[in-house]
Each structure stands twice: as C-alpha cells, then as structure tokens.
Design a protein around this motif. Structure first.
Motif, PDB file in Angstrom:
ATOM      1  N   UNK A  62      15.945 -57.826  35.241  1.00  0.00           N
ATOM      2  CA  UNK A  62      16.610 -56.670  35.846  1.00  0.00           C
ATOM      3  C   UNK A  62      17.318 -55.770  34.845  1.00  0.00           C
ATOM      4  N   UNK A  63      17.277 -56.122  33.552  1.00  0.00           N
ATOM      5  CA  UNK A  63      17.760 -55.173  32.546  1.00  0.00           C
ATOM      6  C   UNK A  63      16.627 -54.244  32.113  1.00  0.00           C
TER       7      UNK A  63
ATOM      8  N   UNK B 289      23.810 -53.055  27.577  1.00  0.00           N
ATOM      9  CA  UNK B 289      24.389 -54.117  28.396  1.00  0.00           C
ATOM     10  C   UNK B 289      24.570 -55.373  27.555  1.00  0.00           C
TER      11      UNK B 289
ATOM     12  N   UNK C 227      33.345 -51.191  27.851  1.00  0.00           N
ATOM     13  CA  UNK C 227      33.593 -49.955  28.585  1.00  0.00           C
ATOM     14  C   UNK C 227      32.822 -48.786  27.974  1.00  0.00           C
TER      15      UNK C 227
ATOM     16  N   UNK D  77      28.967 -49.112  28.781  1.00  0.00           N
ATOM     17  CA  UNK D  77      28.576 -48.756  30.143  1.00  0.00           C
ATOM     18  C   UNK D  77      28.705 -47.263  30.405  1.00  0.00           C
ATOM     19  N   UNK D  78      29.512 -46.578  29.612  1.00  0.00           N
ATOM     20  CA  UNK D  78      29.588 -45.122  29.744  1.00  0.00           C
ATOM     21  C   UNK D  78      28.235 -44.495  29.408  1.00  0.00           C
TER      22      UNK D  78
ATOM     23  N   UNK E   9      25.374 -46.079  29.301  1.00  0.00           N
ATOM     24  CA  UNK E   9      24.349 -46.603  30.191  1.00  0.00           C
ATOM     25  C   UNK E   9      24.265 -45.743  31.456  1.00  0.00           C
ATOM     26  N   UNK E  10      25.406 -45.290  31.945  1.00  0.00           N
ATOM     27  CA  UNK E  10      25.402 -44.428  33.129  1.00  0.00           C
ATOM     28  C   UNK E  10      24.578 -43.172  32.874  1.00  0.00           C
TER      29      UNK E  10
ATOM     30  N   UNK F  16      21.023 -44.136  33.245  1.00  0.00           N
ATOM     31  CA  UNK F  16      20.679 -44.373  34.648  1.00  0.00           C
ATOM     32  C   UNK F  16      20.607 -43.055  35.418  1.00  0.00           C
TER      33      UNK F  16
ATOM     34  N   UNK G 196      17.578 -41.846  37.708  1.00  0.00           N
ATOM     35  CA  UNK G 196      17.774 -41.394  39.081  1.00  0.00           C
ATOM     36  C   UNK G 196      17.176 -39.999  39.277  1.00  0.00           C
TER      37      UNK G 196
ATOM     38  N   UNK H  54      16.139 -43.581  42.032  1.00  0.00           N
ATOM     39  CA  UNK H  54      16.807 -44.882  42.033  1.00  0.00           C
ATOM     40  C   UNK H  54      17.406 -45.120  40.664  1.00  0.00           C
ATOM     41  N   UNK H  55      18.515 -45.818  40.617  1.00  0.00           N
ATOM     42  CA  UNK H  55      19.159 -46.062  39.329  1.00  0.00           C
ATOM     43  C   UNK H  55      18.501 -47.186  38.549  1.00  0.00           C
ATOM     44  N   UNK H  56      18.209 -48.275  39.215  1.00  0.00           N
ATOM     45  CA  UNK H  56      17.684 -49.432  38.484  1.00  0.00           C
ATOM     46  C   UNK H  56      16.246 -49.768  38.857  1.00  0.00           C
ATOM     47  N   UNK H  57      16.006 -50.044  40.128  1.00  0.00           N
ATOM     48  CA  UNK H  57      14.675 -50.504  40.541  1.00  0.00           C
ATOM     49  C   UNK H  57      13.795 -49.307  40.881  1.00  0.00           C
TER      50      UNK H  57
END
Lengths: 160, 409
Positions: B87-88, B131, B147, B150-151, B153-154, B157, B161, B166-169
């Motif tokens: 899932x990564x 991640x 922190x 993940x900034x 990574x958004x 994502x 999107x 979709x963000x992940x899947x």
C-alpha cells in the motif's frame, strides 16, 4: 460550554457532572497507535502537519492499549489478527471506544474471502464507521468528531 | 472466532537455543501491535541481556488472500486488488500487473501512456521513500522528520488525486494504457513539485545526514556483505547499499525506462546508514527521471486502439454498433487471454516486484502470484539483527523497509 459567560464575578460555576465528564473525555481522547494496513498510512497523514488531528485533542497516540481510550481499527483484519485485536480491546481500560476506519474494517470491503474478517464488529463493538478505501484524513477526522458528539450525549445512568 | 489450536512443545522446541530453556536468555514477544514493526509483524526475540541472540519473524497477520481473490475476477477487475497489496506503492503494483497482462495478451501501449506511467511510478517511489524516511527516523527518535516528509507526500497525493480522483488506491493504469488522459493541470502540478522537492530533500539531509545522534544509531548497525546480500535474495535499496548494482529499470527496462538518463546510487558498507543514503539519492534520481519524462512527454492517445482488450471511448458507443458490442463484451465477460504463463518484474521502491500470471485460456487468470520484495527482504532480518541491541533492531527493521501488506498479501 460557555464557561466564561456563566462565571461572572463569582468564580463559581455550576454544571451537570455528566456534561463536565463528557467534555473532559472528548477533549483528551487518546487513540491507540495501532495500524493494520493501507488505512494506517492515512491515519498517519491525519496525525501529520497538513491535517493535524491535535486540533481535536487527539494527537497523543499511545502504543500501549492500557493507556488509550480509543481504538482506530485502520485496515483489514485477518483471521489470524482477530484474536490479537480482541485481546488488545480487552486490555484497554473503560471507558473505551472503537472507530472502524475504512471499508475493510467496516464490512470486509473488496475482500470477500476466506482470510478477512467481514467487518470488525464481529469481534469488538464499533461506535463509528468511516467509509472509504482508504478514507481521506478529513473523513477520519469527521469520524472522530462524530464520536465526540456521541460521547457528549452519554448519560450518567449508562456509565455503569 | 476461529478455534485456536494448541501448539505442542515438540513443534516449537527448535526455535530457541538450549540456553533459553535453562533460563540464561530471555524470550520476548515483539508485536504484532508494536509501533516500530511497521505494521503487524510479530518477532519472537531471544535476548541475552539487551543483546539479540535470535530473532524469529512471524508473518501472516495481514494475510488477505489477494492472489486467490484475483482468480475469481476478470483480468480488468482483478487489478483493483493489486493496489491494496503493497500500500505504499499502489501505482507500482498496478504497473507490474498491467505489464504482465499486456505481455500475456500481446497488447501495445501508446508512447504517451508509457511516459505518464513512468512519471507517476517515480512519484510513487518518492512518496514511498518519504513514508519510509519519516517512520524510520521516528524509530530512532528523530520526531520532526516525519512531519516534513508527510508535507511533501501530500503534494504527491494531490497529483494522484488530480489524475485519478483517488489519493492512494488509484487503479489508474489499465491494460493497454491509462484509465483516461491526465487533466490540463497535471504538468504544472508536477513542475511545481520538481521545483520544491530538491530543496526539501536538502532539508531532510540537514536534519539527519550529519546528525551525530542519527549517526550513532545507524553507522555500522545491521551490516551485510554484498555476497551475503545476494545469497539471501535481497533486492532494492537494501542490496544496492551493499554494493551490488542491480536495478531492473536499468537491467531489464520496461515502460520505456531505457530512454532516461539516471544513475544507480551505490554504497558498499551495507549498514543502516548506507541504506538511508541510497534511498535519499534514489529520490534525487527519481526527480531526474520525472523531469526528463515531462520534458519529452509526447502527445497522442493514452490507450491502445485494440478494441478486443481496451474498451472504446464513451463518445463512440452512441454512434457505432461495433463499439457498443465491444463495450458490452468487455465489461460483462472480459477478454480471454491465450493459454500460457508470463512473469514480469519491475523495480518497486523496495526491490524486485514480480507478477506471475498463468492463463488457461479463459477471461480470468488461472493463477496469480506476486514475488514481493518485502517478503524476500524480511527473511534476512535474523541475520542482520544477531548480536545487536533491541534498540538497534528497531533501526534495522526500519532500514530494510518492509511493508506488511507486501509480505502477507
């Protein structure tokens, strides 16, 4: 609760015990640091800078079930994991709540097969279901806020 | 709940040494609910004081039956399952699977689709490494890196999107191309990311690379020689940190990787720190690949015109009887693949991700198997951790970069 207005000059405020306790419970509800699968990554996103769950008093993830109030079941629960999950739930002190995060935890999701528990409510009582595969961090936060609303309505006679 | 069978003494006797039976060493259970095992991994540790004498991984807590489930779905529908495996790296899983299907049925993929696949797969690699970086830094008590990672990574994502909703899947890659063309804002969004990301990687490096606390926890920890790494079947950054230059993007190129100019980062120490450096450098190389792919992104269709395998566009269905029939056939029955078996491997962020498809001539795969990098990399954990402290074990697990969804599937 609008304490400031009620306080006035007296320095005393009267409130129902129910309201005060429920208010206290919602604003420091510590979730357990417990990720299973894909949803756990989105749960981490919800904790990180952009979504910042600490705005709702939820930033302190406890790795030990004995220190946590809320279990977020983030991901699919396999048959092998089910007894572990139940034991973790039993180790949590009362009062405790459960959020089923994502489709797999809520209903089995796309995995209708031999390996996956078809919804975590077969093992533990669930308070809030969050849909999505995986749910966006906003959806998880909405689930948490919904749980807070539910806790605020709890009655003293049901505490037991 | 399922019945739990009692395990007999004889069955598990071989797992521990004689010293454990005499009470000299201690047996400790780590996981499956543990913040540093990166998922639901259970480790049975035999400890001599703080030192790890033996470490026995117990997997299967996330077994989802994905391979079996895929057998009951048509080739198009089974792809949805692959996202949820590692899932990564959902887009990388999609890529491996669609490449296998394309090889099985002999389907062409337009140039534009291939270039977009490369861009998105490399973005996915960066997000996966982010991640990894955030969580494994967290394991050695560097809180703030998480922190920052993940900034960024958004931002990645958000691009996913934008293209897929979709963000992940995402399930964005389909056999014969893509689900649809990328929207107009795509190139701009990727350019913005390319602009900020190098500076952000500098920021992570400023936090970690020369940090004495981080060096103390990583230098010389969990090292493995090149020969051992090969013998244990390691792939990916874990292997390259030991000095073996093996990257499938270079040695068995797919999806047009041969057109791009990039280096394979190598280190020879093979310890936790070397793996960290390799992954940081890999992120920079991924940025290079994305930039090249974006610069020469060709125009044209993003789906093969072979209507036997790829559904026609909506606009054709209203006017063409043939298109309507194709659409109906593809979404009810699916397409049949010729009898035979194929194996396709790609370079996932964790190593060699292979997909084996066996077809009996019908519209559903007879057998699907994935050779997942995390599973093969995990088996080296007992060797890496022997003689180190429990706190080092946490750093080692982080550095191997396992994903439990990838191991158990």
């Amino acid at each position: 609760m609008g304490v400031e207005q009620k306080l006035g000059e007296m320095g005393v405020v009267t409130a129902r015990l129910e309201d005060v306790v429920n208010w206290g419970r919602t604003n420091a509800m510590w979730p357990m640091l417990f990720g299973l699968a894909c949803c756990a990554i989105e749960m981490m996103s919800a904790q990180a800078a952009n979504y910042d769950m600490s705005r709702f008093g939820m930033e302190l993830m406890r790795p030990s079930p004995r220190q946590s109030d809320l279990m977020i079941v983030a991901g699919r629960v396999s048959r092998k994991m089910a007894p572990v999950l139940r034991r973790l739930y039993e180790q949590m002190p009362d009062p405790k709540w459960v959020i089923a995060m994502g489709d797999c935890a809520s209903s089995g999701g796309v995995f209708n097969n031999y390996a996956v528990v078809q919804g975590v409510d077969e093992i533990v009582p669930v308070d809030v279901y969050v849909s999505g595969c995986p749910p966006r961090p906003e959806a998880l936060i909405h689930g948490v806020v919904t749980l807070h609303e539910k806790v605020r309505k709890e009655k003293i006679k049901d505490w037991a | 709940m399922t019945d739990i069978k009692e395990v007999s003494y004889e069955e598990i006797r071989h797992l521990v040494s004689d010293r454990a039976l005499e009470g000299e060493t201690m047996l400790l259970n780590m996981g499956p609910q543990h913040p540093s095992t990166h998922g639901v991994l259970r480790l049975l540790l035999e400890l001599d004081g703080e030192k790890v004498v033996n470490c026995i991984p117990d997997v299967g807590f996330l077994h989802t039956g994905i391979e079996k489930n895929m057998e009951s779905k048509t080739y198009q529908k089974a792809e949805v399952m692959t996202d949820r495996m590692d899932y990564m790296n959902p887009l990388g899983n999609n890529l491996t699977y669609v490449l296998a299907v394309e090889k099985l049925v002999g389907l062409d993929v337009p140039e534009r689709a291939q270039a977009i696949r490369v861009i998105l797969a490399e973005l996915q690699r960066i997000s996966s490494h982010l991640v990894w970086l955030g969580t494994s830094a967290l394991d050695v008590a560097a809180m703030s890196v998480f922190l920052y990672c993940f900034r960024e990574r958004e931002q990645i994502l958000n691009i996913f999107e934008l293209v897929s909703g979709q963000r992940m899947m995402t399930t964005y890659f389909r056999p014969g191309g893509l689900w649809r063309d990328v929207p107009s804002g795509f190139e701009q969004a990727v350019r913005e990311f390319l602009e900020v990301m190098p500076h952000r990687i500098d920021e992570y490096e400023a936090l970690l690379t020369k940090n004495p606390l981080f060096l103390d926890r990583t230098l010389g920890i969990g090292s493995i020689s090149a020969e051992d790494a090969l013998n244990w079947g390691l792939t990916g950054a874990t292997l390259r940190a030991s000095g073996v230059s093996y990257d499938l993007r270079r040695f068995a190129p797919y999806s047009g990787y041969e057109q791009y100019d990039f280096e394979i980062p190598l280190r020879t120490e093979g310890d936790v720190y070397a793996r960290y450096i390799v992954r940081i450098l890999e992120m920079r190389q991924s940025l290079r690949i994305i930039e090249q792919a974006l610069r020469k992104l060709p125009a044209g269709p993003v789906r093969s015109s072979n209507r036997k395998f790829v559904p026609p566009p909506r606009s054709e269905i209203g006017t063409s009887m043939e298109a309507l029939i194709h659409h109906f056939k593809l979404w009810t029955e699916g397409f049949s693949a010729p009898q035979g078996s194929v194996y396709v491997a790609t370079e996932s962020p964790r190593g060699e991700l292979g997909c084996f498809l066996e077809s009996d001539g019908g519209p559903k795969p007879y057998r699907v198997h994935f050779r997942t990098p995390s599973f093969d990399n995990l088996q080296v954990l007992p060797k890496l951790s022997k003689g180190f402290l429990v706190a080092d074990l946490v750093a080692i697990i982080g550095s191997v970069d396992i994903v439990l969804g990838d191991i158990d599937r």
